[in-house]
Structure formats: structure tokens, C-alpha cells
Design a protein around this motif. Structure first.
Motif, PDB file in Angstrom:
ATOM      1  N   UNK A  31       0.815  -1.213   0.000  1.00 51.01           N
ATOM      2  CA  UNK A  31       0.000   0.000   0.000  1.00 51.01           C
ATOM      3  C   UNK A  31       0.852   1.267   0.000  1.00 51.01           C
ATOM      4  N   UNK A  32       2.165   1.100  -0.126  1.00 52.08           N
ATOM      5  CA  UNK A  32       3.090   2.250  -0.115  1.00 52.08           C
ATOM      6  C   UNK A  32       2.954   3.051   1.176  1.00 52.08           C
ATOM      7  N   UNK A  33       2.922   2.334   2.299  1.00 55.84           N
ATOM      8  CA  UNK A  33       2.769   3.029   3.578  1.00 55.84           C
ATOM      9  C   UNK A  33       4.065   3.700   3.995  1.00 55.84           C
ATOM     10  N   UNK A  34       5.183   3.151   3.525  1.00 56.14           N
ATOM     11  CA  UNK A  34       6.462   3.784   3.840  1.00 56.14           C
ATOM     12  C   UNK A  34       7.181   3.182   5.034  1.00 56.14           C
ATOM     13  N   UNK A  35       6.581   2.143   5.652  1.00 54.77           N
ATOM     14  CA  UNK A  35       7.197   1.570   6.856  1.00 54.77           C
ATOM     15  C   UNK A  35       8.593   1.015   6.586  1.00 54.77           C
ATOM     16  N   UNK A  67      -9.100  -4.358  -7.795  1.00 50.95           N
ATOM     17  CA  UNK A  67      -8.030  -4.133  -8.786  1.00 50.95           C
ATOM     18  C   UNK A  67      -6.994  -3.156  -8.266  1.00 50.95           C
ATOM     19  N   UNK A  68      -6.940  -2.986  -6.959  1.00 47.06           N
ATOM     20  CA  UNK A  68      -6.016  -1.983  -6.445  1.00 47.06           C
ATOM     21  C   UNK A  68      -5.259  -2.517  -5.244  1.00 47.06           C
ATOM     22  N   UNK A  69      -4.498  -1.624  -4.635  1.00 45.62           N
ATOM     23  CA  UNK A  69      -3.721  -2.017  -3.466  1.00 45.62           C
ATOM     24  C   UNK A  69      -4.607  -2.356  -2.264  1.00 45.62           C
ATOM     25  N   UNK A  70      -5.916  -2.099  -2.398  1.00 42.87           N
ATOM     26  CA  UNK A  70      -6.810  -2.506  -1.313  1.00 42.87           C
ATOM     27  C   UNK A  70      -6.812  -4.025  -1.152  1.00 42.87           C
ATOM     28  N   UNK A  71      -6.231  -4.713  -2.141  1.00 40.99           N
ATOM     29  CA  UNK A  71      -6.063  -6.162  -2.035  1.00 40.99           C
ATOM     30  C   UNK A  71      -5.166  -6.547  -0.868  1.00 40.99           C
ATOM     31  N   UNK A  72      -4.584  -5.551  -0.198  1.00 41.70           N
ATOM     32  CA  UNK A  72      -3.797  -5.920   0.987  1.00 41.70           C
ATOM     33  C   UNK A  72      -4.687  -6.586   2.033  1.00 41.70           C
TER      34      UNK A  72
END
Lengths: 496, 251
Positions: free
Chosen positions: A75-79, B211-216
């Protein structure tokens, strides 16, 4: 001393501001065609390499849940951005784990995701191109696959997996790295990374027997290819060759001697290292691993014990059973494989060997957790045993032991800067800069406790430290083997 | 039956299908993709039970993130927890009073927590947005989609708060619309601009999710470094795969 700026040691580990592209020039030598081909890769960059690279990427993602999840989930949180020793030492933003992953992720997105296919700019997706390949070659050879980022990622994303995949793709399109691929070639051809043939190995070991007899007055054996021995010892070939590695090997031999364990080395599997992991090649990793199984069967041993080597222990502990198992022909009373530290630790616990700590009184010791041991393996039967056992072995051998700062050891340990297939002179700048966080932590225990001995259990760590410590004004002989300390302290001939 | 009600009913039906089908397909993909080697980040639990505890800590208190960075953890955790509170509060709009759970989610505590949780959500999101802009390392790794995702969530939270605290919408009519959607008996939707903004943004979120990073969210459960037990010496992992590879001559 160097044609680049050596990072300063600081009281606290500083997190640098990003400096774009300062390490873009750092690339290892490309493997020559003959070495590429001996591993089953094309000799040089193939014609339609863009297409081939994308195809290979697709195959790898299909075959690895780790890759599939890691490429999707970030998620590109940066941690992770301040966790890589290469970022801390170089300030190059592409050495931030997430940025390094993105070099591959942006291609994955372009070809394999809806958003990347139709809205590439929005999600930062790009076509496979020469510029991308160049960046891959630079920055996937600035990752030591140490997994420190993966400890701190909320999803456990492991940049090592991604850099392995990228290297595998580059090998497949014909642009492999000279250092790793030449070494794997030597293992297949001669049996070890150093290219030390059997007669030379036998010679070396005989020389060691004479040295120990002279120094300690005890006939400690260094057996090789002894059929019917109980224990096969597989150790990094550096142990046969150079200080401080060789002191470790002497230590193992003395431990076996004192405990009365019948052991042998193998000239066929005279190498614990498995660089197949560094280049992400399961096929090569398995081929290298199978040598050990074959040697064990041929010699008819009951146990397999690995010497002090970090990534070798990862492959041995985590992968050997998968790649070369099952080991049902070995003694089921012992784990397969065992680490030499586990063997020595057990003997100490049982009182089967005696150690005189005062023999090491000149040494004020700290311990460097090697990344692959710390974050990709275990010792003993409790989680975290890989931190406990080596320290207990050291503390049983010395009177003066001091840990480095908690945020730099155990699971948070900093890489030596030379792991993951980067231990080559063409990457010297990277190696020196990448060692900065570890050197910082070392400086603190030197200042505070007069530490003068950095113990390690990894051949790469030992070689790397011997080379880079002088850049930071530490003497190169400060680095030593854990079993070098055991070797000094062990009482021979007391218990037979 | 208003055109507005019909339009949003159609949109929500499509978005729900996209969300559910998209997520199910992705989860199946994660479940079916092989994990050939043991790669837990150690120290790792040595039993499956231990792994369950590790995973539970990851998804409830964000253990690894806490180790990593207290600011990201704080903002991230506040946001996700507020999301949970808001979810519980919203359940009331999608549940008929006969539902046995209705009393539970109608509790003053649940409703008030959800109401003020909206502010917490804003604080979390603004914090995360701020880091993206002001911390050079995070700015470097941010793509336009990363900012847009935060703006989308800010828009949803902001419009929700406006309806709670500034300009109430016709909640009875809205509830009829939602229940109608679920019973496939479409009902009119109040033509309240703030509500329409809120719902439109939620529609986008639903469609973008798979289709996005919400797949985390599903991804974390499948992450081998977190969901594997550390027992490679005791149990031979992936042997079939390795034996096939061996038989194929190591290729």
C-alpha cells in the motif's frame, strides 16, 4: 583509500534524505556467455528480451504465491523506507525496499493488471525497456536479500523474493551477474565456490592437522571422504582457505575430537554455500543441494551438520528437506540438517566438552547476527533459538561478552553489506556504504565496552567485514568465527 | 419509482457484483498459486496455532507496523479502527428491525462510537496524507493513485460526517432504498447532494477494491512470510513440487 565518500559513523543511526540516482552507476560485471550457458541460461541478451522478460515474469508470478501477494498487496505506507542498510548507507531512494520492489512491480502492473494496462500513469506502470533493465541490473544487485524489510512490513512483503525473481528474469534473458554465475559453475565443475580441487583440499586439511598438533600437542583429525563416518560436515569452502574462517573449521574439528564424534568432510560436496538462492533459480538451487544428499548417501553417514555460513544455513534449514529430501536414510534422532552451533551447544549443555573461558580473556566480544540465520532459519527447538544458541556458545567460551544495540541485533540485525551475491570487488562502493549501519552499532560497543572481537557465523559476513572494516578504521582482524572462540577455549584430551 | 433510485440501484448492483466476483477470483488465485518453499520471516511460530495467533496480531493490532514506525501505525490503526466503527454504525441502515442483531447494533454505544469514529477516520487519513506529502521518502514512492485513494476515503468520511453533524439526510427513505436493494425490490433514493456524493464515492471504492492495493486486505492472510509455520525440518514442505522438478532434470 577509496574513490568514493566513506559514510561517517554517527552517534545515532540517521535516516538520510533521498538523493536521486546516486547509486545508479553501481553495477556488477555481467556474466560471460560460457558461464551463462553452463547454468542453462542464454549467453547474452536475447533478441526479443523484452517479450521474454515479461513472459518469464508471468511464469514466476504464477508459480509463487509470495510474488503474487507481494506484488498486489503493497500500500506504499512507507514503513520499510528507512529499514534497508543500503538506503541508510547510500541515500539513494531506489534502495528503499518499496522503491526497489516497484522497479519490478511497475512492469508487473503494466502487463498483468487491469489498472496498469488501461491507466498506466495513474498507478505508475511502465513498459519493459532498456532503461528498466538497466535499473533492474543496478538495483537488484544492491539488495543483499537480508529480509530486514520483511520483518517491518505489515504484510510481510519480502524484497528478497522480488530481487531473486528479477535476477532470475535477467538470467533468463541473457544478462546474468558474473560473480554468482561463475561461482555456481565452479561448484558444479569442481565441488566448491573457491574452485579448490580434491588434492588441494586434502593437502590443506593435512596442513591443518600439523598446525593443530604443533600448537596444542593433540592429534586432531580433519577427515575427508571417510566412508562410514557418523557425521558429514558441510561447510563454506572459505573455511578451508583463509583467516578468520579457518579458525572456525579448527574449532569444529576440536569439538568433534573432544566429544569423540566420528566425522568427515566430503570432497564432492565440499561447499555449503548455495548461490542458486541468490540468483533466484530453484533449478540451480536444487542441483547444488542434491550434491549434499548424494555425498551423505555415498559416505553412508548418519547425520549432516552445516558449518558457519548464513545463507547456506537458510537453504539447509528451510529448503534442503524440500529440495533434496526426504532424509529417511539418516538417524531420526537428530534434526536434518543440524547447525554446528546446535551440535556444540548441545555438547556444552550435556557437559560433554569443557571450555576454559580465560583462554579468550584478551577478547572483548560482540556478536553479529547474520541475516539469513536471524530472519530465515532457526536453531534448537524454540522460535528465536537462532539468537540464543550462538550467544550461549560464545558466553560459554569467553568472559567478556557485550551485545550491540537492540535495534541492530536479533531480528532487527543489519546486514554486513556483502550478502546476497554482492561479495565482489566490482561492488566495493556499495559494500562499504552498506556496512555503515553495522559499523555504527559496532562503534558504540567499542566506545562503551572496549569491544575488540566481532564474532560472526557466516563466511560472507566474515569476508565482508575483513574487507570493509579498515574503511571505518577498525582493524581487519577484529572479525572472527564463533568457533574460533570455541577453538581457543576447548580443553582437548580432558574428556575422551 | 424515481430515475435516481433506479440509476443508483443498477449502479450498486453492478458494483456489488464487481466487488464480490473480483475478490473471490483474487482470493482463489492466491489460494491456488503454489508456495514451493518455506519462507516464514523468523522467528516464526512453529505450530499452526502459533501462526493463527501471529496472524491475528497482524490484522488486529498491526504488530509488524508497530515495530516499524509509530506514526504510520498510529494513523493507520486509527483509520482502520474507525472504519470498523463506521461499518457497525452503518449496519443499522441495512438491517430490518426483525433481525436479532438489530438490537445489538442499535445500542447507544455502537451508534455513538460510529458517529464520532468518523472524526477519528479523518484524523487517520489526514495523518497518512500528510506523511505522503511531507516525508520525502514516502513522497518518492507515492503514485497518483496513492493520493487519489486517500482523497476517495477522505471524501467518503467527510460527506458522511456532513450528513451526521451538519445536514441530515432522510435516513428513513435511505434505509428503505438499501433494504430494497438487498431484497431486489428497488426503492426511490432521496435526492440529497451530499448523500449522492457519499454513495457515488462508495461505488467507486467498491469497484476499485479488487483491482487496487486494497487487495492488501485479503492478501495479508496469504502472505507466506506471515502464514507459514517454521517447521521445515519436521515436515517436508512442497516435496511433490521438488520431486517433479528433480525428475524434470532440475529445470
Amino acid at each position: 583509500m577509496a574513490d568514493f565518500e566513506i559514510p561517517k559513523l554517527t552517534e545515532f543511526q540517521l535516516i538520510p534524505h533521498t538523493k536521486d540516482g546516486v547509486m545508479a552507476h553501481s553495477q556488477p560485471y555481467v556474466a560471460k556467455p560460457e558461464f551463462q550457458e553452463s547454468l542453462g541460461f542464454p549467453g547474452e541478451l536475447v533478441d526479443n528480451w523484452e517479450e521474454k522478460a515479461v513472459e518469464k515474469l508471468g511464469d514466476l508470478v504464477k508459480g509463487s504465491r509470495a510474488l503474487q501477494v507481494f506484488l498486489d498487496a503493497c500500500v506504499k505506507c512507507g514503513a520499510c523506507t528507512d529499514k534497508c542498510h543500503y538506503y541508510l548507507g547510500t541515500s539513494d531512494p531506489l534502495n528503499m525496499p518499496v522503491a526497489r520492489q516497484d522497479l519490478l512491480r511497475k512492469v508487473y502492473r503494466r502487463y498483468f493488471t487491469f489498472a496498469g494496462k488501461y491507466f498506466p500513469k495513474l498507478v505508475g506502470a511502465v513498459d519493459m525497456s532498456k532503461d528498466v533493465l538497466d535499473q533492474w541490473y543496478s538495483y537488484y544487485h544492491q539488495c543483499s536479500q537480508c529480509r530486514r524489510c520483511s520483518v517491518f512490513c505489515p504484510y510481510g512483503i519480502d524484497t528478497a523474493e522480488i530481487s531473486m525473481a528479477a535476477r532470475e528474469i535477467m538470467d533468463e534473458v541473457g544478462q546474468g551477474q558474473k560473480y554468482c554465475n561463475e561461482i555456481i559453475g565452479k561448484v558444479f565443475k569442481i565441488g566448491n565456490n573457491l574452485g579448490l580441487p580434491e588434492p588441494a583440499l586434502v593437502d590443506t586439511l593435512e596442513g591443518l592437522e600439523e598446525d593443530v598438533l604443533e600448537d596444542d600437542g593433540v592429534a586432531v583429525k580433519f577427515p575427508v571422504d571417510v566412508e562410514g563416518a557418523d557425521v558429514l560436515v558441510v561447510t563454506p569452502s572459505a573455511d578451508f582457505f583463509a583467516e578468520p574462517h579457518i579458525d572456525g573449521l579448527i574449532g569444529y574439528a576440536k569439538v568433534f575430537h573432544a566429544a569423540g564424534i566420528n566425522w568427515t568432510l566430503s570432497s564432492y560436496a565440499s561447499e555449503a554455500a548455495n548461490f542458486g538462492m541468490f540468483i533466484g533459480s530453484h533449478a540451480n538451487m536444487q542441483k547444488v543441494s542434491l550434491r549434499i544428499r548424494e555425498a551423505a548417501q555415498q559416505l553412508g553417514v548418519k547425520r549432516i551438520v552445516f558449518g558457519e555460513c548464513g545463507h547456506a544455513w537458510r537453504v539447509a534449514y528451510s529448503f534442503l528437506n524440500t529440495l533434496a529430501g526426504p532424509f529417511d536414510f539418516l538417524d531420526p534422532n537428530y534434526p536434518v540438517p543440524q547447525h554446528i552451533i546446535e551440535v556444540t551447544h548441545d555438547l556444552i549443555q550435556r557437559g560433554a566438552i569443557t571450555l576454559d573461558k580465560s583462554a579468550n580473556d584478551e577478547h572483548r566480544v560482540t556478536y553479529h547476527d547474520s541475516c539469513n540465520v536471524a530472519r530465515a532459519s532457526r536453531m534448537g527447538n524454540i522460535p528465536g533459538g537462532q539468537f540464543v544458541l550462538p550467544r550461549e556458545v560464545i558466553k560459554a567460551s569467553v568472559n567478556h561478552y557485550y551485545d550491540m544495540a537492540p535495534e541492530t541485533v536479533r531480528e532487527s540485525t543489519f546486514c554486513c553489506g556483502g550478502g546476497g551475491g554482492l561479495l565482489t570487488d566490482d561492488l566495493m562502493e556499495l559494500r562499504v556504504k552498506g556496512a555503515q549501519p553495522r559499523m555504527n552499532a559496532l562503534q558504540h560497543v567499542v566506545d562503551e565496552y572496549d569491544v575488540n572481537y566481532l564474532a560472526a557465523i557466516c563466511a560472507i559476513c566474515k569476508s565482508q567485514f575483513a574487507k570493509v572494516m579498515p574503511y571505518y578504521d577498525f582493524p581487519m582482524d577484529m572479525i572472527g568465527s564463533v568457533h574460533g572462540l570455541v577453538s581457543n577455549a576447548i580443553q582437548l584430551g580432558v574428556k575422551e | 419509482m424515481s430515475a435516481l433510485g433506479t440509476t443508483y440501484s443498477i449502479l450498486f448492483s453492478i458494483a456489488t457484483i464487481v466487488l464480490v466476483v473480483g475478490l473471490v477470483r483474487r482470493i482463489m488465485l492466491y489460494a491456488r498459486t503454489p508456495a514451493p518453499l518455506k519462507i516464514p520471516t523468523t522467528p516464526a511460530p512453529i505450530t499452526r496455532g502459533g501462526v493463527a495467533v501471529r496472524m491475528l496480531k497482524e490484522v488486529t493490532i498491526f504488530e509488524s507496523l508497530f515495530k516499524s514506525n509509530k506514526w504510520i501505525w498510529l494513523f493507520g490503526w486509527i483509520f482502520h479502527f474507525a472504519l470498523l466503527l463506521a461499518f457497525f454504525r452503518h449496519l443499522r441502515y441495512a438491517m430490518s428491525p426483525d433481525n436479532p442483531l438489530f438490537t445489538l447494533i442499535s445500542l447507544e454505544l455502537v451508534q455513538t462510537a460510529g458517529k464520532y469514529g468518523g472524526y477519528a477516520m479523518l484524523i487517520g487519513l489526514i495523518g497518512l496524507f500528510g506523511r505522503r506529502i511531507f516525508v520525502d521518502r514516502v513522497r518518492y514512492i507515492s503514485a497518483p493513485s496513492d493520493y487519489l485513494m486517500l482523497l476517495l476515503l477522505l471524501g467518503i468520511a467527510g460527506s458522511g460526517l456532513l450528513m451526521t453533524f451538519v445536514s441530515h439526510t432522510d435516513i428513513v427513505a435511505l434505509k428503505a432504498f438499501v433494504l430494497g436493494l438487498m431484497r431486489l425490490d428497488w426503492q426511490p433514493l432521496p435526492a440529497d447532494p451530499i448523500l449522492l456524493v457519499h454513495l457515488s464515492l462508495v461505488l467507486i471504492l467498491m469497484v476499485v477494491f479488487p483491482i487496487s492495493k486494497l487487495l492488501h486486505a485479503p492478501g495479508v492472510f496469504f502472505s507466506p512470510t506471515r502464514n507459514q509455520a517454521d517447521d521445515p525440518r519436521e515436515h517436508r514442505h512442497g516435496g511433490e513440487w521438488a520431486d517433479r522438478m528433480k525428475a524434470a532434470g532440475g529445470q
